[in-house]
Scaffold this active site. Structure first.
Site, PDB file in Angstrom:
ATOM      1  N   GLU A 433     -26.824   5.042   7.816  1.00  0.00           N
ATOM      2  CA  GLU A 433     -27.658   5.231   7.093  1.00  0.00           C
ATOM      3  C   GLU A 433     -27.470   4.359   5.870  1.00  0.00           C
ATOM      4  O   GLU A 433     -26.823   4.059   5.241  1.00  0.00           O
ATOM      5  CB  GLU A 433     -27.342   6.784   6.548  1.00  0.00           C
ATOM      6  CG  GLU A 433     -28.063   7.100   5.165  1.00  0.00           C
ATOM      7  CD  GLU A 433     -27.514   8.284   4.582  1.00  0.00           C
ATOM      8  OE1 GLU A 433     -26.522   8.876   5.001  1.00  0.00           O
ATOM      9  OE2 GLU A 433     -27.925   8.667   3.441  1.00  0.00           O
ATOM     10  N   ASP A 510     -23.846   9.639   5.028  1.00  0.00           N
ATOM     11  CA  ASP A 510     -22.851   9.962   3.862  1.00  0.00           C
ATOM     12  C   ASP A 510     -22.727  11.552   4.155  1.00  0.00           C
ATOM     13  O   ASP A 510     -23.553  12.393   4.642  1.00  0.00           O
ATOM     14  CB  ASP A 510     -23.760   9.886   2.654  1.00  0.00           C
ATOM     15  CG  ASP A 510     -23.472   8.521   2.024  1.00  0.00           C
ATOM     16  OD1 ASP A 510     -22.393   8.036   2.166  1.00  0.00           O
ATOM     17  OD2 ASP A 510     -24.200   7.920   1.320  1.00  0.00           O
ATOM     18  N   ASP A 512     -23.282  13.530   1.923  1.00  0.00           N
ATOM     19  CA  ASP A 512     -24.193  14.540   0.865  1.00  0.00           C
ATOM     20  C   ASP A 512     -25.394  15.069   1.541  1.00  0.00           C
ATOM     21  O   ASP A 512     -25.338  15.181   2.664  1.00  0.00           O
ATOM     22  CB  ASP A 512     -24.535  13.525  -0.106  1.00  0.00           C
ATOM     23  CG  ASP A 512     -25.459  12.436   0.169  1.00  0.00           C
ATOM     24  OD1 ASP A 512     -25.807  12.232   1.477  1.00  0.00           O
ATOM     25  OD2 ASP A 512     -25.214  11.364  -0.800  1.00  0.00           O
ATOM     26  N   ASP A 514     -28.420  14.472   1.423  1.00  0.00           N
ATOM     27  CA  ASP A 514     -29.335  13.609   2.129  1.00  0.00           C
ATOM     28  C   ASP A 514     -28.796  13.139   3.534  1.00  0.00           C
ATOM     29  O   ASP A 514     -29.609  12.973   4.496  1.00  0.00           O
ATOM     30  CB  ASP A 514     -29.476  12.369   1.209  1.00  0.00           C
ATOM     31  CG  ASP A 514     -31.048  12.267   0.574  1.00  0.00           C
ATOM     32  OD1 ASP A 514     -31.751  13.339   0.774  1.00  0.00           O
ATOM     33  OD2 ASP A 514     -31.143  11.436  -0.173  1.00  0.00           O
TER      34      ASP A 514
END
Ligand code: 0RA
Length: 653
Positions: A433, A510, A512, A514
């Site tokens: 990403e 990641d 998180d 997103d």
């Protein structure tokens, strides 16, 4: 020879039979892992379901006991307990101790239809540490214990004079055969419940009551509406195109009895088709003659409807099979006295007569339905006409892509930093990403076998887009190109696993929200268009650590808060520290913030990293999950993100 000697000889044969099962359990139940364990339950359960399907039972109970044993009961006729003339012992003992070919008992009056995998109760008995059978029948209560295929007690027989009948089977799997830790939960209860739900849809005759003694939870499945309710369930997060679920049934004489065909279907506003087919409650994953018959009748019926009922300008249009499938959820369920399956795994129905029977019934009844429901008919026809247009557009797009050689592995996408090895078995690709993490990964990697493909931002949500859009999306094109094996689920396209350039495809996002979102978008794409990648165990997720712990020369990476606390305690002990204050704790924020070396050490180095392998056990649940996930419902999306970590295997590689 006396009768007694004869009996001994038979007994020896019997032992040989079940010994064979214990020697080669995988031949009978697939494997000796979780799947095999589940198999034992499904086998017993299917015998109760058969009683319900035959109209003799309307209640089936399943209890998960605290000691990991399982109890399955039904209020059917009860396993016969009278003396079996050939064997000179109660029929139930014969059923439990003798291996029956294909699950069918030799004598007609004791016929048990092959359960899910047709191996019969004796195979389950052979693979259990203990098994207790309790039967109510003929005014008698009968109880007997078996172990590893043989009885270990004489039956306990109590005259009750009761009219109630039924069978209760309790068993505990044999730890000598199966790989499990007796101290942990040995069954995945949610997989079993999901199969029970499916059975309940396919067996509207019975109520299924589940009790989990570990959590003290109760659950009940009873669907009087059968497969019609099944469609409602499958479509619950989809937008239906028409309110009424189409239900079709019929039967026809075949050798040895009657074949019954049932179909329930409903179009939704999406583009995926979701076709499930069953024969005698077995999910025929590879379909077969029932599905072929259904599909040809569907196309024929819709085409004749257009010809006979639509305005002139539509009359020359001829839809293809795939046009009538777009956005369709359908269940085809066949009950057949003598099913033939083409593959060993029993997932493709082979009976040739079923094609004609299904096609005839669907043709007649669907034509009738469309004529009686012109409003619904119109919606369906317009949907299929649109599908045809889109198919033609996709074909053009695909030609264009071919010309640009997107699906041609010779030209790699510009963003790809490829590895130098050409041996797919040792190569891995990180799909990363963002450009900054991509940059670090490129610098940090071992370039002999690690390739990096950075993605810019979010990829397209394939659940909500049409094929032509999907194939035009840049990020998706890069992935297809880099992996080199094509896509499936698309007309004329074959997924070619031999051409796959990396045997580890690692999603690298990641930790998180997103990152999780991109992860799920990617998973959805792989699930819908590169499923063989998952089937072969080639898809993984990287797990970046949450913290780095440092004390003097010792450096540790930990992946959860719980692990952090544990490791802090360990270090404290090891170095005789007063408290943990002098241990440096660093929290990693995101992949983009790690420098190349850090990224390699923590997440990419084969010696120390953790990967999660993506697996799926249950197609049905996955389909629901992905539909939900990528639909509008944000709540369930978040729920999945958390849940699915429990569904992947942690592997240290
Ligand atoms: C053989 C023959 C008959 C019933 C069964 C087996 C039977 C097996 C199981 C296993 C779990 N529950 C079951 N219920 C019944 C039919 C005998 C008859 O004609 O009465």
């Amino acid at each position: 020879m006396s009768d007694n000697n004869n009996y001994d000889a038979e007994d020896i044969q019997v032992l040989k039979g079940l010994e064979g099962v214990r020697k080669r359990p995988a031949m009978y139940i697939g494997d000796t892992g979780k799947r095999g364990l589940h198999h034992l339950i499904f086998e017993v359960l299917d015998n109760s379901v058969d009683e319900a399907l035959a109209g003799y039972a309307d209640n089936i109970g399943i209890i998960f006991n605290k000691d990991n044993s399982i109890q399955i009961s039904d209020n059917g006729r009860g396993i016969p307990i009278d003396n079996h003339p050939e064997f000179g012992k109660p029929a139930v003992e014969v059923i439990m101790e003798h291996l029956h070919s294909g699950g069918k008992f030799d004598s007609k009056s004791y016929k048990i239809s092959g359960g899910l995998h047709g191996v019969g109760l004796s195979v389950v008995n052979a693979l259990t540490e203990w098994m207790i059978v309790e039967i109510n029948r003929d005014g008698i209560f009968y109880k007997q214990k078996f172990s590893r295929g043989e009885k270990v007690s004489q039956p306990e027989i109590i005259k009750t004079g009761d009219k109630t009948t039924g069978t209760k089977i309790t068993f505990y799997p044999d730890n000598k055969i199966f790989d499990f830790n007796p101290k942990e939960a040995i069954f995945n209860i949610s997989i079993i419940i999901s199969r029970i739900r499916e059975l309940a849809f396919l067996t509207p005759q019975a109520k299924f009551e589940i009790y989990n003694a570990i959590t003290e939870e109760e659950e009940e499945f009873y669907y009087e509406g059968g497969i019609k309710e099944f469609i409602e369930y499958l479509n619950k997060d989809k937008k239906p195109l028409h309110e009424d679920i189409i239900y079709i049934n019929g039967s026809s004489e075949v050798d040895n009895g009657e074949a019954q065909i049932e179909v329930a279907m409903q179009y939704n506003q999406g583009y995926q088709s979701n076709l499930l087919s069953y024969c005698n409650t077995i999910n025929t994953v590879e379909h077969g003659t029932h599905t072929t018959g259904f599909k040809s009748a569907l196309t024929r019926t819709v085409n004749s409807y257009i010809e006979n009922n639509m305005q002139k300008k539509y009359k020359d249009i001829v839809l293809s099979g795939s046009d009538t499938l777009e956005g369709l959820s359908a269940i085809i369920s066949v009950k057949h006295p003598d099913p033939q399956f083409e593959s060993q795994t029993k997932i493709k129905l082979g009976n040739p007569e079923v094609r004609q029977i299904t096609s005839q019934i669907v043709n007649d009844k669907l034509t009738q339905f469309l004529e009686e429901n012109p409003q619904t008919a119109k919606k369906i026809i317009l949907k299929t006409l649109n599908a045809k247009k889109a198919r033609e557009a996709a074909q053009k797009a695909r030609l264009l892509i071919r010309r640009k050689s997107v699906l041609d592995s010779a030209r790699m996408p510009g963003k790809l930093a490829d590895c130098s090895s050409n041996d797919p078995t040792e190569c891995e690709i990180f799909i990363v990403e963002g450009d900054s993490a991509g940059g670090s990964a490129k610098q940090g990697r071992d370039r002999t076998y690690q390739a990096i493909l950075p993605l810019r931002g979010k990829i397209l949500n394939v659940e909500k887009a049409r094929l032509d859009k999907i194939l035009q999306n840049n990020e998706i094109q890069s992935i297809i190109k880099a992996l080199g094996a094509g896509i499936h689920n698309v007309e004329e396209e074959e997924y070619n696993i031999e051409k796959l350039r990396y045997h580890r495809v690692i999603i690298f996002c990641d930790a998180d929200i997103d990152g999780h979102h991109i992860e799920t978008l990617l998973l959805t794409f792989f699930f819908r268009f590169m499923r063989p990648l998952i089937d072969n165990g080639y898809l993984y997720m990287a797990v970046p650590p949450l913290y780095e712990l440092k004390y003097k020369k010792t450096k540790l990476y930990v992946f959860t808060d719980k692990e952090k606390e544990e490791k802090l305690k360990e270090l404290e002990k090891k170095y005789n520290l007063k408290n943990t204050d002098s241990i440096k704790v660093k929290r990693f924020k995101g992949l983009g913030e790690m420098n190349p070396d850090e990224l390699y050490d923590t997440t990419m180095d084969r010696k120390t990293r953790v990967l999660k392998k993506i697996i799926y056990e249950d197609f049905l649940e996955n389909d629901l999950i992905f539909t939900k996930l990528m639909g509008k419902e944000v709540k369930s999306r978040k729920k999945f993100i958390i849940q699915h970590y429990n569904d992947v295997n942690m592997l240290d590689i």
